[in-house]
Write a protein that holds these residues in place. Structure first.
Motif, short mmCIF file in Angstrom:
data_model
loop_
_atom_site.label_atom_id
_atom_site.label_comp_id
_atom_site.label_asym_id
_atom_site.label_seq_id
_atom_site.Cartn_x
_atom_site.Cartn_y
_atom_site.Cartn_z
N SER A 109 -3.73 16.64 42.36
CA SER A 109 -3.64 15.34 42.86
C SER A 109 -4.32 14.51 42.54
CB SER A 109 -3.43 15.35 44.57
OG SER A 109 -4.59 15.80 44.90
N SER A 110 -5.83 14.93 42.16
CA SER A 110 -6.79 13.82 41.84
C SER A 110 -6.47 13.38 40.31
CB SER A 110 -8.08 14.22 42.08
OG SER A 110 -8.41 15.26 41.03
N SER A 111 -6.00 13.95 39.46
CA SER A 111 -5.73 13.30 38.27
C SER A 111 -4.55 12.74 38.32
CB SER A 111 -5.63 14.61 37.09
OG SER A 111 -5.35 15.65 37.38
N THR A 112 -3.39 13.00 39.16
CA THR A 112 -2.39 12.16 39.24
C THR A 112 -2.77 10.66 39.67
OG1 THR A 112 -1.62 13.73 40.83
CG2 THR A 112 0.10 13.32 39.23
N GLU A 113 -3.52 10.83 40.76
CA GLU A 113 -3.94 9.77 41.57
C GLU A 113 -4.83 9.10 40.52
OE1 GLU A 113 -5.46 11.24 45.68
OE2 GLU A 113 -6.41 9.24 45.02
N PHE A 114 -5.82 9.43 39.70
CA PHE A 114 -6.20 8.87 38.57
C PHE A 114 -5.36 7.99 37.67
CE2 PHE A 114 -9.54 7.62 35.92
CZ PHE A 114 -9.14 7.89 34.52
N VAL A 115 -4.47 8.71 37.06
CA VAL A 115 -3.43 8.10 36.21
C VAL A 115 -2.55 6.90 36.76
CG1 VAL A 115 -1.34 8.45 35.10
CG2 VAL A 115 -3.25 10.33 34.81
N GLU A 116 -2.35 7.25 38.15
CA GLU A 116 -1.42 6.00 38.71
C GLU A 116 -2.26 4.89 39.06
OE1 GLU A 116 1.48 5.40 39.50
OE2 GLU A 116 0.95 3.61 40.76
N LYS A 117 -3.73 4.86 39.51
CA LYS A 117 -4.67 3.94 39.63
C LYS A 117 -4.64 3.34 38.25
CE LYS A 117 -9.62 3.21 40.59
NZ LYS A 117 -10.64 3.91 41.01
N ARG A 118 -4.99 4.02 37.13
CA ARG A 118 -5.15 3.22 35.96
C ARG A 118 -3.89 2.63 35.40
NH1 ARG A 118 -8.02 5.72 30.50
NH2 ARG A 118 -9.78 4.86 32.01
N ARG A 119 -2.61 3.22 35.41
CA ARG A 119 -1.31 2.65 35.27
C ARG A 119 -1.28 1.26 36.06
NH1 ARG A 119 2.78 0.76 37.20
NH2 ARG A 119 2.12 1.36 39.20
N ALA A 120 -1.73 1.19 37.41
CA ALA A 120 -1.35 -0.15 38.06
C ALA A 120 -2.53 -1.16 37.61
CB ALA A 120 -1.71 0.37 39.57
N ALA A 121 -3.81 -0.65 37.39
CA ALA A 121 -4.63 -1.55 36.63
C ALA A 121 -4.33 -2.17 35.48
CB ALA A 121 -5.99 -0.96 36.68
N LEU A 122 -3.70 -1.47 34.69
CA LEU A 122 -3.41 -1.54 33.24
C LEU A 122 -2.21 -2.78 33.45
CD1 LEU A 122 -3.41 1.40 31.20
CD2 LEU A 122 -4.88 -0.40 31.07
N GLU A 123 -1.28 -2.76 34.48
CA GLU A 123 -0.09 -3.61 34.60
C GLU A 123 -0.81 -4.92 35.20
OE1 GLU A 123 3.80 -2.25 36.03
OE2 GLU A 123 2.96 -3.10 37.81
N ARG A 124 -1.76 -4.75 36.09
CA ARG A 124 -2.35 -6.10 36.82
C ARG A 124 -3.03 -6.79 35.70
NH1 ARG A 124 -4.07 -2.66 40.55
NH2 ARG A 124 -6.14 -2.86 40.00
N TYR A 125 -3.62 -5.94 34.58
CA TYR A 125 -4.42 -6.47 33.62
C TYR A 125 -3.50 -7.36 32.79
CZ TYR A 125 -6.47 -6.96 29.04
OH TYR A 125 -6.84 -7.55 27.58
N LEU A 126 -2.20 -6.86 32.47
CA LEU A 126 -1.43 -7.57 31.39
C LEU A 126 -0.71 -8.68 32.09
CD1 LEU A 126 0.41 -4.81 29.49
CD2 LEU A 126 -1.52 -6.39 28.51
N GLN A 127 -0.45 -8.63 33.34
CA GLN A 127 0.41 -9.65 34.14
C GLN A 127 -0.72 -10.81 34.13
OE1 GLN A 127 3.64 -9.48 34.63
NE2 GLN A 127 3.33 -9.76 36.68
N ARG A 128 -2.05 -10.83 34.44
CA ARG A 128 -2.92 -11.70 34.52
C ARG A 128 -3.19 -12.41 33.18
NH1 ARG A 128 -6.07 -8.79 38.22
NH2 ARG A 128 -5.69 -9.72 40.01
N THR A 129 -3.15 -11.36 32.20
CA THR A 129 -3.28 -12.00 30.65
C THR A 129 -2.29 -12.95 30.25
OG1 THR A 129 -4.60 -10.26 30.12
CG2 THR A 129 -4.09 -11.34 28.39
#
Lengths: 563, 403
Positions: A270-290
């Protein structure tokens, strides 16, 4: 300069006129600046275009237009007739795209220069004064879609156009958009993380989906596969182009060697799935802001990132690469330099803002730390509730009084549901609140960076002035010593450095202006972001409480039924 | 640290219900309590019309050790072997709380004055809560004794209630503690031995069932109690987390110059109120759930002890039977063997009868206590959830209403 005076008086009048006045200035500028600009593109552009007649035909104005008519004259005038102007603007797209990759300092000057045309003009009519806004907003026809310098790079903008560093000729609509900040019709989603490859060379590929009605994209909905280093590469490119001229480029999500290693090694926990999800959400927010940044949206690198199926691998972003270490060293050097630059701050606004951002940074960090603690404890609560639920169920099984036994089993069920609730709330705590705070902490770092660039810019100007002084001294010395050839050389150098001083001053004023606007935009966005998230977060808390009410209300009769 | 408790019947966190059996001839309560450096002094007030006592209303001051002395006196009394002796109240333990207060005092310079004040307030409230609980537990112990028809007539009990002077009962020294510890080991070894003894058959289904039931029940309730404690701790941690959050939001709010100012300040206020609610949820769970489970964990242990005593009596009875048989075969000391056997038999039967009654009482007491507490728990949880919802909704309305 007489032209400028005219500009000023015309300014109070109707917008169109002032626009035309600007043309004159611009065209003059275009001619003078052409050699410095090194842009064959621009001259080419101007030459290829016939100036179409103005709508209401004021020939006197036109006669004053010089040969080296620039794009803007034509485009603005045609806008009064038909919005066909943007087409030719596609010409310079190719020019710029070649410029954008691997930018060198010389080309920096180019970009600044283009914008500078308008910058200078607008400066002299004190564009930044608050009176400016109402004048523009009384602009009669919203159909006037101004084509600003940066649209050279982006052909065929929709009517919802982006405002650029030049405020010239903005419609009311645009100013409102500026205030709102994100009316651009483009949505980005990052989804479907999948592991590609094996072992230490494995990586996660994410699907980046764009939905847009902007005509600068070839389709209205499309998606590509990208990996994390691609995002870092994109940010690196955007940062190298825009940061030093004062644009707040949203920072990319952080690397995490530990997190990624676990994923690579293939731990399916679960910790790696959490990590991937955290990253995915962060990437999305990053692109949205850009993409919500008006200037960055125009950038071809960004478009390439979103659109093209193949992307050259961004190699310099590797964690332990040579380039990475070089970057760290440079950052350290920068930090030392920052400490030694003593700038004469002539504008209190900048000092004030810097202090404000410093304070904001501190407080956000504190808040972030406490929210992280909250997330942690809520997760603990969830785990403990689950454990209690199990033991309550066991107790219920042991209990030999039937009604009590049933009630205890019910209690166990309630507690199990509550545990689930706590987990979901912890999730909301984190993704809504905690991540927003950490995003803004990093954004503020970018803002601080931009202020630092301004300081460096000032330093450069200062240095040029000092050098000019030295050159003048040298000239004087040569004159006394009567060495004609050296005198000539000195004069040449003086001329060179005079130009550099002028350039330095222009650059400094440009970056100051850009920063002011960027900060305004940033603050507006920040207010909006925080308000939205706070409301969403509180609504999630309400949801949790309402569920709790439901569960306990269902339990109460069970407890009362114990006889 | 001084603390006083005016314990009226209303504000007592009573997690156990003591049936007064409609008989108000002996009413005992702890009317006051004082916490001194390392001990608590309870003022035990008795109201009674029983002829035995010199006055109808009187009080004495007792310390924890004297309660333990009383409990042990009951346990060691053969007459009460067939009864469930109410479990002794736990020792007042303010160590954890005191340590936390001390750590807070030592100071973490990064926290603001408001935060410090709030944390201090929290710890003081915690201290007070522990204090109230210990008073309640001591009181419940006495009240159960007073309510029990047999136990209330004990001489030691009267002495405890009435004797004005200090009972000179010192706390157990290390040797005695060790002795007690060893006795427990011996007891459980003995129990194991008895049960595995061949020929010792449980004749009564009721007791067979009770034994299996109590063994399992006791383990599971102990488990549940521990875990309920952890849940309560987590809730407390969560509530405490709101303190720095609220403080940071407050600072953010005061610094801001734009619309976020009011948003942040309102949020700071919200979290402050949520903190108090969350704290109440934690303390209610503690009282209604944890404490109840803890009490019945102890009570079930007392019931187990009773079963052991009965089993011991049964074993003795069996042994006496065997001895009688042997005596009869050898035709020596038959009389003594007979009288012994009869004694054992009577004892065993006495114990069995009273144990049966006691165990049935235990069950009904347990059921009604669980019922009361579970209902109260659910009602309180509902109350707090509704209050939180209202608070959150009001804040949302205020935030959304702004430009």
């Amino acid at each position: 300069m007489p032209v400028l005076k005219v500009a000023q008086t015309c300014y109070e009048g109707d917008g169109n006129k002032s626009a035309r006045v600007f043309h004159r200035q611009h065209s003059k500028r275009a001619v003078r600046e052409a050699p410095l600009a090194q842009s064959s593109g621009r001259a080419k552009m101007a030459a290829e275009r016939e100036p179409p007649p103005l709508g209401d035909g004021k020939p006197t104005d036109f006669e004053e237009l010089e040969d080296g008519e620039d794009l803007f004259t034509s485009t603005v005038s045609t806008l009064e007739s038909s919005p066909s102007s943007p087409e030719p603007a596609s010409l310079p797209a190719e020019d710029v795209s070649t410029n954008s990759n691997g930018r060198k300092p010389a080309e920096v000057v180019l970009d600044d220069d283009r914008e500078d045309l308008f910058a200078e003009a607008t400066e002299e009519v004190s564009l930044d004064s608050p009176e400016r806004e109402p004048i523009l907003s009384s602009e009669p026809s919203p159909a006037v879609t101004p084509v600003t310098p940066t649209t050279l790079i982006a052909p065929r903008m929709e009517s919802k156009s982006i405002s650029a560093p030049v405020i010239f000729d903005r419609s009311r609509e645009e100013i409102e958009e500026e205030a709102n900040g994100d009316v651009f019709d483009i949505e980005i989603g990052v989804s479907d993380p999948e592991k590609v490859g094996d072992g230490m060379n494995a990586y996660m590929a994410y699907r980046v989906t764009t939905k847009t009605s902007l005509s600068m994209f070839s389709k209205s909905e499309f998606s590509v596969k990208r990996r994390f280093s691609d995002f870092l590469g994109l940010h690196s490119k955007l940062a190298s182009k825009y940061l030093h001229v004062g644009y707040i480029v949203p920072p990319a999500p952080e690397k995490s060697i530990v997190g990624m290693t676990k994923v690579k090694v293939g731990k399916e926990d679960s910790s790696s799935t959490e990590f991937v999800e955290k990253r995915r959400a962060a990437l999305e927010r990053y692109l949205q802001r850009t993409v919500k940044h008006p200037t960055l949206l125009q950038d071809p690198d960004l478009r390439q990132f979103l659109e093209s199926s193949e992307l050259p691998r961004a190699v310099n972003t590797q964690a332990l690469s040579g380039a990475g270490i070089l970057r760290m060293v440079n950052k350290a050097a920068d930090a030392v330099n920052k400490m030694t630059i003593k700038m004469n701050e002539s504008d209190a606004w900048f000092e004030e803002k810097q202090q404000q951002f410093e304070n904001l940074d501190q407080q956000l960090r504190k808040l972030h730390a406490s929210v992280e603690a909250l997330v942690c404890h809520r997760k603990e609560l969830s785990a403990n509730t689950a454990a209690f639920a199990k033991s309550a169920a066991m107790l219920g099984n042991s209990e030999d009084h039937t009604a009590l036994s049933r009630a205890l089993s019910q209690l166990a069920e309630v507690e199990e549901k509550i545990d689930q609730l706590h987990q979901e709330q912890a999730f909301a705590d984190f993704y809504m609140f905690s991540e927003l705070l950490s995003d803004y902490i990093r954004l503020i770092a970018a803002v601080k960076g931009v202020f630092d660039h301004r300081m460096k810019c000032w330093q450069k100007w200062e240095d040029a002035q000092i050098t000019l002084l030295k050159k003048r001294e040298t000239e004087a010395k040569m004159m006394v010593a009567n060495k004609p050839d050296k005198i000539q050389q000195a004069k040449n150098e003086i001329r060179e450095w005079e130009a550099k001083v002028q350039q330095g001053e222009r650059d400094f004023e440009q970056i100051s202006k850009t920063i002011r606007k960027e900060v305004g935009r940033f603050e507006a966005k920040r207010v909006k972001d925080f308000k939205t998230v706070i409301i969403k977060y509180l609504e999630s808390l309400v949801q949790t409480q309402q569920q709790l009410i439901k569960y306990w209300e269902a339990f109460l009769p069970e407890a009362k039924a114990i006889a | 640290m001084e603390g006083r408790q005016e314990a009226g019947k209303e504000n007592k966190p009573s997690s156990t219900s003591v049936d007064p059996q409609g008989d108000s001839s002996l009413q005992v309560e702890i009317s006051d309590a004082v916490s001194e450096r390392d001990k608590v002094k309870f003022t035990v007030q008795t109201k009674s019309c029983l002829p035995h006592f010199a006055q109808t209303e009187f009080s004495v001051v007792r310390q924890h050790e004297e309660f333990i002395w009383l409990h042990d006196a009951y346990v060691e009394n053969e007459e009460y072997a067939g009864l469930i002796i109410p479990p002794a109240p736990p020792r007042p333990d303010f160590e954890a709380s005191r340590e936390k207060l001390q750590k807070l005092g030592e100071g973490d310079s990064s926290i603001t004055r408001e935060e410090f004040a709030k944390m201090k307030q929290e710890l003081e409230a915690e201290y007070l809560a522990i204090f109230k609980k210990t008073v309640a537990m001591h009181e419940v112990f006495l009240q159960r004794l007073a309510a029990h028809p047999t136990l209330r007539r004990d001489h030691n009990f009267f002495v405890f209630l009435e004797y004005g002077q200090d009972l000179s009962v010192r706390g157990k020294n290390r040797k005695e503690l060790l002795g007690g510890f060893l006795r427990n080991i011996v007891k459980s070894a003995d129990e194991a031995l008895i049960t595995s003894m061949s020929g010792l058959k449980e004749v009564d289904d009721f007791f067979e069932h009770e034994r299996t039931f109590l063994l399992e029940y006791h383990t599971r309730i102990r488990d549940a109690c521990l875990r309920a404690d952890r849940v309560m701790q987590s809730h407390k941690c969560l509530a405490d987390d709101y303190i720095p959050m609220s403080a940071a939001l407050s600072s953010l709010g005061t610094q801001e110059v734009n619309q976020l100012k009011t948003s942040f300040l309102k949020l700071a206020e919200l979290f402050e109120r949520l903190r108090k609610l969350e704290g109440r949820v934690a303390s209610d769970e503690d009282l209604k759930l944890s404490d109840m489970l803890r009490y019945y964990m102890r009570d079930s242990q007392a019931a187990k002890d009773l079963l052991y005593r009965r089993l011991r009596a049964l074993a003795d009875y069996e042994n006496a039977n065997k001895a009688l048989d042997k005596a009869r075969t050898r035709n020596r000391e038959v009389r003594t063997a007979e009288s012994n056997q009869q004694l054992c038999c009577r004892r065993f039967e006495r114990l069995s009868d009273s144990a049966k009654q006691e165990l049935m009482d235990f069950k009904s007491r347990r059921v009604s206590s669980f019922r009361k507490n579970l209902i109260e728990l659910a009602e309180l949880e509902l109350k707090h959830a509704k209050a939180s919802t209202l608070l959150l909704r009001n804040t949302l309305v205020a935030l959304k209403g702004e430009p």
